[in-house]
Design a protein around this motif. Structure first.
Motif, PDB file in Angstrom:
ATOM      1  N   ALA A  49      23.122  75.639  26.795  1.00  0.00           N
ATOM      2  CA  ALA A  49      23.524  77.099  25.411  1.00  0.00           C
ATOM      3  C   ALA A  49      24.864  77.203  26.541  1.00  0.00           C
ATOM      4  CB  ALA A  49      22.301  77.464  25.594  1.00  0.00           C
ATOM      5  N   LYS A  50      24.544  77.639  27.613  1.00  0.00           N
ATOM      6  CA  LYS A  50      25.582  77.928  28.356  1.00  0.00           C
ATOM      7  C   LYS A  50      26.707  77.424  28.966  1.00  0.00           C
ATOM      8  CE  LYS A  50      26.126  80.228  33.699  1.00  0.00           C
ATOM      9  NZ  LYS A  50      25.408  79.537  34.980  1.00  0.00           N
ATOM     10  N   ARG A  51      26.636  75.894  28.933  1.00  0.00           N
ATOM     11  CA  ARG A  51      28.326  75.602  28.230  1.00  0.00           C
ATOM     12  C   ARG A  51      28.413  75.800  27.938  1.00  0.00           C
ATOM     13  NH1 ARG A  51      31.215  70.637  27.644  1.00  0.00           N
ATOM     14  NH2 ARG A  51      29.345  70.346  25.354  1.00  0.00           N
ATOM     15  N   ALA A  52      28.495  75.925  26.392  1.00  0.00           N
ATOM     16  CA  ALA A  52      28.716  76.268  25.349  1.00  0.00           C
ATOM     17  C   ALA A  52      29.498  77.755  25.195  1.00  0.00           C
ATOM     18  CB  ALA A  52      28.067  76.524  23.747  1.00  0.00           C
ATOM     19  N   ARG A  53      28.483  78.933  25.879  1.00  0.00           N
ATOM     20  CA  ARG A  53      28.895  79.450  25.653  1.00  0.00           C
ATOM     21  C   ARG A  53      30.237  80.182  26.920  1.00  0.00           C
ATOM     22  NH1 ARG A  53      24.396  81.043  27.104  1.00  0.00           N
ATOM     23  NH2 ARG A  53      24.481  82.233  29.446  1.00  0.00           N
ATOM     24  N   LYS A  54      29.992  79.755  27.715  1.00  0.00           N
ATOM     25  CA  LYS A  54      31.303  79.719  28.976  1.00  0.00           C
ATOM     26  C   LYS A  54      32.902  79.165  28.490  1.00  0.00           C
ATOM     27  CE  LYS A  54      28.036  82.267  31.743  1.00  0.00           C
ATOM     28  NZ  LYS A  54      27.894  83.796  31.836  1.00  0.00           N
ATOM     29  N   GLY A  55      32.426  77.895  27.905  1.00  0.00           N
ATOM     30  CA  GLY A  55      33.623  76.815  27.898  1.00  0.00           C
ATOM     31  C   GLY A  55      34.417  76.354  28.750  1.00  0.00           C
ATOM     32  N   CYS A  56      33.132  76.157  30.055  1.00  0.00           N
ATOM     33  CA  CYS A  56      33.312  74.812  30.608  1.00  0.00           C
ATOM     34  C   CYS A  56      33.103  73.805  30.274  1.00  0.00           C
ATOM     35  CB  CYS A  56      32.816  75.419  32.168  1.00  0.00           C
ATOM     36  SG  CYS A  56      31.054  75.182  31.571  1.00  0.00           S
ATOM     37  N   ASP A  57      33.370  73.195  30.688  1.00  0.00           N
ATOM     38  CA  ASP A  57      33.574  71.461  30.767  1.00  0.00           C
ATOM     39  C   ASP A  57      32.341  70.315  31.266  1.00  0.00           C
ATOM     40  OD1 ASP A  57      36.319  71.020  29.486  1.00  0.00           O
ATOM     41  OD2 ASP A  57      36.778  71.458  32.024  1.00  0.00           O
ATOM     42  N   TRP A  58      32.267  70.889  32.595  1.00  0.00           N
ATOM     43  CA  TRP A  58      30.188  70.350  32.342  1.00  0.00           C
ATOM     44  C   TRP A  58      28.961  71.433  33.547  1.00  0.00           C
ATOM     45  CZ3 TRP A  58      31.816  65.867  36.525  1.00  0.00           C
ATOM     46  CH2 TRP A  58      33.091  65.530  35.753  1.00  0.00           C
ATOM     47  N   ILE A  59      28.178  71.499  33.116  1.00  0.00           N
ATOM     48  CA  ILE A  59      27.578  72.275  33.701  1.00  0.00           C
ATOM     49  C   ILE A  59      26.372  71.831  34.840  1.00  0.00           C
ATOM     50  CG2 ILE A  59      25.044  72.789  33.176  1.00  0.00           C
ATOM     51  CD1 ILE A  59      27.869  75.170  32.803  1.00  0.00           C
ATOM     52  N   VAL A  60      26.066  71.981  35.886  1.00  0.00           N
ATOM     53  CA  VAL A  60      25.178  71.441  36.962  1.00  0.00           C
ATOM     54  C   VAL A  60      23.724  72.284  36.387  1.00  0.00           C
ATOM     55  CG1 VAL A  60      24.486  70.567  38.767  1.00  0.00           C
ATOM     56  CG2 VAL A  60      26.819  70.382  38.015  1.00  0.00           C
ATOM     57  N   ALA A  61      22.835  71.840  36.423  1.00  0.00           N
ATOM     58  CA  ALA A  61      21.430  72.942  35.906  1.00  0.00           C
ATOM     59  C   ALA A  61      21.472  72.200  37.266  1.00  0.00           C
ATOM     60  CB  ALA A  61      20.867  72.269  34.527  1.00  0.00           C
TER      61      ALA A  61
END
Length: 411
Positions: free
Chosen positions: A344-356
């Motif tokens: 959800a954070k990736r979609a909300r922030k608009g970034c390409d990748w998320i490292v969780a």
């Protein structure tokens, strides 16, 4: 002779300055094009006194760029874009005058401007009278440029047009081709060479008063390791670091900050960049109205702290626009429902990748040497095994390099 296989498909911007050796630049263009190199040329006003724009255009089969103030070129190409669309800038001949202007950071014509504006490697082939080459000013200028990463081929010893003998002759075209091939062959092992990266790391400290602050438990170990891993693959890395006890990683330009607002300002100052990795644990809130004196106990209970939201660095860097990095990577430190929150954070922030990753008490992630992460991209999730933070950083850097290689091939 160097292996020229690394030349195929490369793009060279050739700067031709004024000097009798400029005639060799025509042969250099021909030799490069025979090996599959796309050559664009910038011809200085003095250079055009030795070789004609028509000759250069015929050999490059492209526009010859000459005038910084050309409205057509500036609207269609622009000196910034011209300086960065090449894989390598080559100055041949590199005169004493142009080397001096490069060392001084001048931008008084198109050649000097593209050399100042570029973020790509630069190779110079000096050519001048022996006395000019041996003059202390020229030697100091060349040493300064080399300390900044400018590469050099030649000059050679020999008889010059002025009938003097000694060092100052421009390297022969095939020597320059060999030097260019060597640079690209080296870059094959440094796949991010020519790329610029911003990495944020560590916590931020948000002051309450002159002696107290709001912070978190981030050690900065993962962010610092990522900066070092990207630099090892050839990227020019600006590390924006909050307060940590870690040494600055080798090969990185480091900006030390304390607050989230300072971190955002440092990131924006480091743009443009190809890559942004937001690994810092930025405080979400700061105190609204920091006192200029230490808060005292007065028997009336703890003071009420009014909080205000900090700027969102990841969302800001992910915002569409000309200055958005081509690849923006965020981090999501969670204590439960890691994949759901991070996706959800990736979609909300608009970034390409998320490292969780899971930073729950007991995991040892904050301050520890190991990390267990999930790489979330638009095409799915990769769950990596628990690894040392250095190994996580190396694997992430390789994924970044692979992304750009695939993107280049797609074009």
């Amino acid at each position: 002779m160097a292996d020229h296989a690394s030349l195929a498909g490369k793009r060279v911007l050739l700067v031709i300055a004024g000097g009798i050796a400029a005639y060799k630049s025509l042969e250099l263009i021909r030799r490069l094009r025979e090996r599959g190199v796309t050559v664009r040329a910038v011809l200085t006003e003095a250079g055009a006194r030795f070789v004609t724009p028509l000759s250069v255009q015929a050999l490059t089969e492209d526009t010859v760029y000459r005038d910084l103030w050309s409205l057509t070129d500036e609207s269609e190409m622009g000196h910034i874009r011209l300086s960065r669309e090449a894989d390598l800038l080559v100055v041949a001949p590199a005169t004493a005058n142009l080397l001096a202007r490069m060392a001084a950071g001048m931008a008084d014509d198109l050649a000097a401007t593209v050399l100042l504006a570029t973020d790509k490697p630069v190779l110079v082939a000096p050519a001048m009278n022996v006395r000019m080459w041996q003059h202390a000013a020229t030697q100091a200028n060349m040493a300064l440029l080399e300390s900044r990463g400018v590469l050099r081929v030649g000059p050679n010893d020999g008889v010059m047009a002025c009938n003097e003998f000694g060092p100052g002759r421009m390297a022969e075209p095939m020597e320059i081709v060999d030097a260019i091939a060597g640079i690209f062959a080296q870059d094959a092992h440094r796949p991010l060479a020519g790329r610029r990266a911003i990495v944020t790391s560590g916590p931020t400290h948000e002051p309450i008063d002159p002696v107290r602050y709001i912070a978190n438990r981030s050690s900065g170990k993962q962010g610092h390791a990522i900066a070092a891993a990207l630099a090892k693959l050839g990227a020019a890395v600006t590390l924006v670091s909050g307060p940590t006890r870690l040494p600055d990683p080798a090969g990185c330009s480091v900006v030390h900050i304390e607050t989230a607002r300072e971190m955002l300002a440092a990131c924006e100052a480091a743009l443009p960049a190809d890559i942004a990795v937001c690994a810092a644990a930025v405080a979400d809130w700061r105190v609204d109205g920091v006192g200029d004196r230490k808060l005292k106990k007065d028997g009336g209970g703890p003071p009420a702290l009014a909080l205000t939201e900090n700027p969102d660095i990841l969302a800001t860097l992910s915002r569409p626009g000309d200055r958005r990095p081509a690849l923006v990577v965020g981090f999501a430190a969670e204590t439960g429902d890691v994949l759901a929150y991070a996706t959800a954070k990736r979609a909300r922030k608009g970034c390409d990748w998320i490292v969780a990753n899971d930073v729950s008490p007991g995991t040892g992630t904050f301050g520890g040497g190991d990390n267990t992460v999930h790489l979330i991209r638009a095409d799915g999730v990769e769950s990596w095994p628990t690894m040392a933070k250095d190994a996580v950083a190396a694997r992430l850097a390789e994924a970044v390099a692979e992304h750009f290689i695939k993107d280049f091939k797609a074009k």
